[in-house]
Motif scaffolding. Structure first.
Motif, PDB file in Angstrom:
ATOM      1  N   LEU A  59      -4.680   7.804  -8.891  1.00  0.00           N
ATOM      2  CA  LEU A  59      -4.703   6.539  -8.156  1.00  0.00           C
ATOM      3  C   LEU A  59      -4.026   6.643  -6.794  1.00  0.00           C
ATOM      4  CD1 LEU A  59      -4.008   3.726 -10.790  1.00  0.00           C
ATOM      5  CD2 LEU A  59      -6.016   3.990  -9.342  1.00  0.00           C
ATOM      6  N   VAL A  60      -3.276   7.705  -6.584  1.00  0.00           N
ATOM      7  CA  VAL A  60      -2.598   7.867  -5.311  1.00  0.00           C
ATOM      8  C   VAL A  60      -3.601   7.880  -4.167  1.00  0.00           C
ATOM      9  CG1 VAL A  60      -2.582  10.408  -5.343  1.00  0.00           C
ATOM     10  CG2 VAL A  60      -0.804   9.174  -4.099  1.00  0.00           C
ATOM     11  N   HIS A  61      -4.796   8.408  -4.383  1.00  0.00           N
ATOM     12  CA  HIS A  61      -5.799   8.445  -3.323  1.00  0.00           C
ATOM     13  C   HIS A  61      -6.244   7.038  -2.919  1.00  0.00           C
ATOM     14  CE1 HIS A  61      -6.237  12.719  -4.615  1.00  0.00           C
ATOM     15  NE2 HIS A  61      -6.431  12.879  -3.325  1.00  0.00           N
ATOM     16  N   ALA A  62      -6.326   6.125  -3.906  1.00  0.00           N
ATOM     17  CA  ALA A  62      -6.701   4.744  -3.591  1.00  0.00           C
ATOM     18  C   ALA A  62      -5.641   4.084  -2.715  1.00  0.00           C
ATOM     19  CB  ALA A  62      -6.904   3.947  -4.879  1.00  0.00           C
ATOM     20  N   PHE A  63      -4.391   4.353  -3.012  1.00  0.00           N
ATOM     21  CA  PHE A  63      -3.326   3.761  -2.210  1.00  0.00           C
ATOM     22  C   PHE A  63      -3.225   4.417  -0.830  1.00  0.00           C
ATOM     23  CE2 PHE A  63      -1.898   2.212  -6.376  1.00  0.00           C
ATOM     24  CZ  PHE A  63      -1.663   0.881  -6.061  1.00  0.00           C
ATOM     25  N   VAL A  64      -3.587   5.698  -0.744  1.00  0.00           N
ATOM     26  CA  VAL A  64      -3.674   6.333   0.575  1.00  0.00           C
ATOM     27  C   VAL A  64      -4.733   5.621   1.423  1.00  0.00           C
ATOM     28  CG1 VAL A  64      -4.298   8.429   1.817  1.00  0.00           C
ATOM     29  CG2 VAL A  64      -2.863   8.592  -0.208  1.00  0.00           C
ATOM     30  N   ALA A  77       0.827  -1.207   0.000  1.00  0.00           N
ATOM     31  CA  ALA A  77       0.000   0.000   0.000  1.00  0.00           C
ATOM     32  C   ALA A  77       0.859   1.254   0.000  1.00  0.00           C
ATOM     33  CB  ALA A  77      -0.927  -0.012   1.215  1.00  0.00           C
ATOM     34  N   VAL A  78       1.872   1.298   0.858  1.00  0.00           N
ATOM     35  CA  VAL A  78       2.764   2.462   0.902  1.00  0.00           C
ATOM     36  C   VAL A  78       3.577   2.555  -0.385  1.00  0.00           C
ATOM     37  CG1 VAL A  78       4.664   3.577   2.141  1.00  0.00           C
ATOM     38  CG2 VAL A  78       2.867   2.407   3.423  1.00  0.00           C
ATOM     39  N   ALA A  79       4.002   1.407  -0.903  1.00  0.00           N
ATOM     40  CA  ALA A  79       4.753   1.426  -2.168  1.00  0.00           C
ATOM     41  C   ALA A  79       3.912   2.037  -3.285  1.00  0.00           C
ATOM     42  CB  ALA A  79       5.170   0.000  -2.537  1.00  0.00           C
ATOM     43  N   GLY A  80       2.636   1.686  -3.356  1.00  0.00           N
ATOM     44  CA  GLY A  80       1.764   2.256  -4.379  1.00  0.00           C
ATOM     45  C   GLY A  80       1.560   3.741  -4.185  1.00  0.00           C
ATOM     46  N   LEU A  81       1.413   4.162  -2.927  1.00  0.00           N
ATOM     47  CA  LEU A  81       1.230   5.589  -2.630  1.00  0.00           C
ATOM     48  C   LEU A  81       2.415   6.409  -3.138  1.00  0.00           C
ATOM     49  CD1 LEU A  81       0.099   6.948   0.855  1.00  0.00           C
ATOM     50  CD2 LEU A  81       1.827   8.110  -0.505  1.00  0.00           C
ATOM     51  N   VAL A  82       3.624   5.886  -2.916  1.00  0.00           N
ATOM     52  CA  VAL A  82       4.821   6.639  -3.262  1.00  0.00           C
ATOM     53  C   VAL A  82       5.145   6.546  -4.754  1.00  0.00           C
ATOM     54  CG1 VAL A  82       7.315   6.836  -2.856  1.00  0.00           C
ATOM     55  CG2 VAL A  82       5.768   6.361  -0.947  1.00  0.00           C
ATOM     56  N   LEU A  83       4.868   5.397  -5.381  1.00  0.00           N
ATOM     57  CA  LEU A  83       5.386   5.138  -6.716  1.00  0.00           C
ATOM     58  C   LEU A  83       4.369   5.247  -7.849  1.00  0.00           C
ATOM     59  CD1 LEU A  83       7.625   2.056  -5.810  1.00  0.00           C
ATOM     60  CD2 LEU A  83       8.358   4.429  -6.148  1.00  0.00           C
ATOM     61  N   PRO A 123      11.777   5.439   2.054  1.00  0.00           N
ATOM     62  CA  PRO A 123      12.106   4.550   3.181  1.00  0.00           C
ATOM     63  C   PRO A 123      10.892   4.044   3.954  1.00  0.00           C
ATOM     64  CG  PRO A 123      13.557   6.461   3.164  1.00  0.00           C
ATOM     65  CD  PRO A 123      12.483   6.717   2.148  1.00  0.00           C
ATOM     66  N   LEU A 124       9.767   4.733   3.845  1.00  0.00           N
ATOM     67  CA  LEU A 124       8.572   4.321   4.576  1.00  0.00           C
ATOM     68  C   LEU A 124       8.001   3.008   4.060  1.00  0.00           C
ATOM     69  CD1 LEU A 124       6.689   7.743   4.951  1.00  0.00           C
ATOM     70  CD2 LEU A 124       8.420   6.722   6.441  1.00  0.00           C
ATOM     71  N   VAL A 125       8.388   2.603   2.846  1.00  0.00           N
ATOM     72  CA  VAL A 125       7.903   1.345   2.287  1.00  0.00           C
ATOM     73  C   VAL A 125       8.440   0.154   3.077  1.00  0.00           C
ATOM     74  CG1 VAL A 125       7.865  -0.105   0.220  1.00  0.00           C
ATOM     75  CG2 VAL A 125       7.716   2.384  -0.005  1.00  0.00           C
TER      76      VAL A 125
END
Length: 389
Positions: free
Chosen positions: A286-291, A275-281, A354-356
């Motif tokens: 679509l970033v909102h979905a990963f958030v 989930a964090v990987a998708g948010l960052v990358l 790094p949060l991933v």
């Protein structure tokens, strides 16, 4: 249920001020031209003193009944944030949010103890208590946008209103839970404190905390940058991050009642990695979905951390509450300046990478952790079977 309802609503009013500090960051950047590092220093100020004093409040509540802390701490948390927008220097702003952090620190150990007494051992009831705090987090960006977005930082004294409501609710909760909370102080039973398991649990919560606080501080700015949606897109992203608490904590409690706390916590940490990987990358809207997915992974285990910690240290419930609900959560703010400095030197995307990794580290720390009391129960069962043989 009346006691849990009052405690949950009071928790919401207090935790508005944890969410409000991060929600104020974009306004400090816009109105005062703070750098990323300076803005993250505001988050650090709210977290640092809170991190240091929260275990102290927990230890104090293990020895003495201090129900009066609940309304007083609500007022203190609100006063600090209310003053932060009208101070005329960076140092005074840091001092104001630090005072708010002390109020938050004073609140959580005694509130968690009272909630556990009122819950009667139900994970679902504790989920409702945690839900209140997470709703406060979720409401903070909307409240700050309504007050500071319209009136500027000079309107921040209006942010004291939730604290006033919280003080009234906390006073009602004290009346409803006073006897049960005091009696719960002597109910440690025969079980011993399991410090090794508690420290591993706390390490996992710290990993979760760094991810959550880092995203709280920067996801609004990051989404503005990635989507070009302006202030509204950033505020929506922060609300989505916090909104996971609206259902995640209650769902976590229900899942734990069915499948067990450790199973739910471990799988939540695994979910958070992609989930964090998708948010960052992943680019674009679509970033909102990963958030949202990240929010679910971070919030489902939230109340379970608290009860696991309390059961690891049955003789020091206040200390356990202060660490799991406070120190290990707020210590994530200590990493915020490092993320801000990295963002200034490179980019926000690089700083968030790094949060991933951290949820995976948290999952590793949970490996081998047993349900608190399981060993004692096994020993007791063995003794019974031996005596009946």
């Amino acid at each position: 249920m009346t006691a849990i309802r009052h405690l949950s609503l009071g928790h919401a009013c207090v935790d508005v001020y944890q969410g409000a500090v991060a929600a104020l960051v974009p306004y400090f950047v816009a109105e005062r031209a703070y750098t990323y590092a300076a803005a993250s220093g505001v988050v650090l100020a709210a977290s640092l003193l809170s991190s240091v004093v929260q275990p102290l409040f927990g230890a104090l509540t293990d020895r003495w009944a201090m129900p009066w802390l609940l309304p007083l701490s609500a007022l203190t948390a609100g006063a600090g944030v209310a003053l932060s927008g009208v101070t005329d220097s960076y140092a005074l702003t840091l001092a104001a949010v630090a005072v708010s952090g002390v109020g938050v620190a004073a609140y959580h150990p005694e509130a968690a103890r009272a909630a556990r007494a009122a819950a009667g051992g139900s994970h679902t009831a504790m989920g409702w208590f945690a839900l209140g705090g997470n709703l406060g987090f979720g409401a903070a960006p909307l409240l700050v946008m309504a007050v500071v977005g319209l009136g500027g930082l000079g309107a921040s004294p209006l942010l004291i209103v939730p604290a006033l409501a919280g003080a009234v609710l906390c006073a009602a909760a004290v009346r409803a839970t006073g006897r049960r909370s005091v009696s719960g102080r002597t109910s440690a039973g025969a079980r011993r404190d399991d410090w090794p398991s508690f420290l591993r649990l706390s390490g996992a919560i710290v990993c979760r905390s760094v991810v959550f606080v880092g995203l709280s501080a920067f996801v609004s700015l990051y989404v503005r940058e990635r989507t070009g949606g302006g202030e509204t897109a950033g505020t929506v992203a922060l609300c989505v991050l916090y909104a996971g608490g609206a259902g995640g904590t209650v769902v976590g409690g229900r899942l734990a009642d069915r499948y067990g706390r450790l199973t739910v916590v471990r799988r939540s940490y695994l979910l958070t990695v992609p989930a964090v990987a998708g948010l960052v990358l992943v680019p674009g809207p679509l970033v909102h979905a990963f958030v949202a997915l990240t929010s679910a992974g971070l919030y489902v285990p939230f109340s379970l951390h608290v009860t696991l910690g309390q059961d690891c240290l049955p003789r020091r419930v206040g200390t356990a509450s202060g660490v799991t609900l406070g120190l290990a959560v707020s210590v994530g703010g200590l990493a915020a300046p490092a993320l801000g400095a990295l963002a200034d030197a490179t980019s926000l995307r690089t700083a968030l990478l790094p949060l991933v990794v951290l949820p995976a580290v948290g999952r590793l720390l949970m490996c081998g952790l047993r349900e608190p009391g399981a060993e004692d129960q096994a020993v007791a069962a063995g003794s019974v079977s031996s005596s009946t043989a």
